[in-house]
Design a protein around this motif. Sequence first.
Motif, PDB file in Angstrom:
ATOM      1  N   SER A 117      -5.020  -0.854  -5.033  1.00  0.00           N
ATOM      2  CA  SER A 117      -4.944   0.124  -6.117  1.00  0.00           C
ATOM      3  C   SER A 117      -5.333  -0.554  -7.430  1.00  0.00           C
ATOM      4  CB  SER A 117      -3.523   0.688  -6.237  1.00  0.00           C
ATOM      5  OG  SER A 117      -3.390   1.402  -7.441  1.00  0.00           O
ATOM      6  N   THR A 152      -3.141  -5.898  -3.462  1.00  0.00           N
ATOM      7  CA  THR A 152      -3.164  -4.439  -3.539  1.00  0.00           C
ATOM      8  C   THR A 152      -4.587  -3.908  -3.516  1.00  0.00           C
ATOM      9  OG1 THR A 152      -2.460  -2.515  -4.817  1.00  0.00           O
ATOM     10  CG2 THR A 152      -3.115  -4.451  -6.065  1.00  0.00           C
ATOM     11  N   ASP A 199       0.845  -1.187   0.000  1.00  0.00           N
ATOM     12  CA  ASP A 199       0.000   0.000   0.000  1.00  0.00           C
ATOM     13  C   ASP A 199       0.881   1.237   0.000  1.00  0.00           C
ATOM     14  OD1 ASP A 199      -2.583   1.230   0.024  1.00  0.00           O
ATOM     15  OD2 ASP A 199      -2.219   1.821   2.086  1.00  0.00           O
ATOM     16  N   GLU A 249       2.646   3.394  -5.263  1.00  0.00           N
ATOM     17  CA  GLU A 249       2.189   2.007  -5.126  1.00  0.00           C
ATOM     18  C   GLU A 249       3.172   1.046  -5.810  1.00  0.00           C
ATOM     19  OE1 GLU A 249      -0.611   0.638  -3.645  1.00  0.00           O
ATOM     20  OE2 GLU A 249      -1.811   2.416  -3.196  1.00  0.00           O
ATOM     21  N   ASN A 264      -0.067   6.341  -7.671  1.00  0.00           N
ATOM     22  CA  ASN A 264       0.140   5.066  -8.366  1.00  0.00           C
ATOM     23  C   ASN A 264       1.625   4.757  -8.539  1.00  0.00           C
ATOM     24  OD1 ASN A 264      -2.613   4.596  -8.623  1.00  0.00           O
ATOM     25  ND2 ASN A 264      -2.725   5.749 -10.525  1.00  0.00           N
TER      26      ASN A 264
END
Length: 176
Positions: free
Chosen positions: A91, A89, A31, A66, A63
């Motif tokens: 995302s 994840t 994360d 991430e 992003n």
Amino acid sequence: MIEETLRQVKRSDPARGRWDVKGDENSLWVDASSLALGAVLEVNGDVIEDACWLRRDECSHINLAELDAVIKGLNLAIAWKISKLTIMTDSRTMYYWVKDTLSKKARVKTEASSEMLIRRRLETLRAIVEEYGLSLDIRFMSSAENKADARTRVPKRWLGPERDQLACGAAVAITE
């Protein structure tokens, strides 16, 4: 003096030698937030290592952060000699980027301002997978389920007093 202390610590340390961790179900939970990157490495349902790193550049896109968390998490897994891993994840964008990179089905499409940085990180991910012979899968889940989420957040109680604990009082004395 210091050398003797180090020798004594080495003799008395119950956790010495090589640690081997083996399991069939290996998960890497990752994360990122505006504050930090986080990773939790889990083998057969047991957390064997977790880590968080403060973000150096909070201006970079989330992003991108991430992807940084994935790469740092893979470094943890490699240090534990884990070669089969599922990345977890929350995302959705990063999920599709990594899935497309691993499957080699399609070239990752993005029109983000940091497109070159994203492509570099995905190429780094692909190179790590090839160099270390990793078998990776990726899964998407909600933030509430993500075990790495708490490592990237500041507890709400640190941000200020709770409403029911607020007590304001004032006394005014007027003397003439």
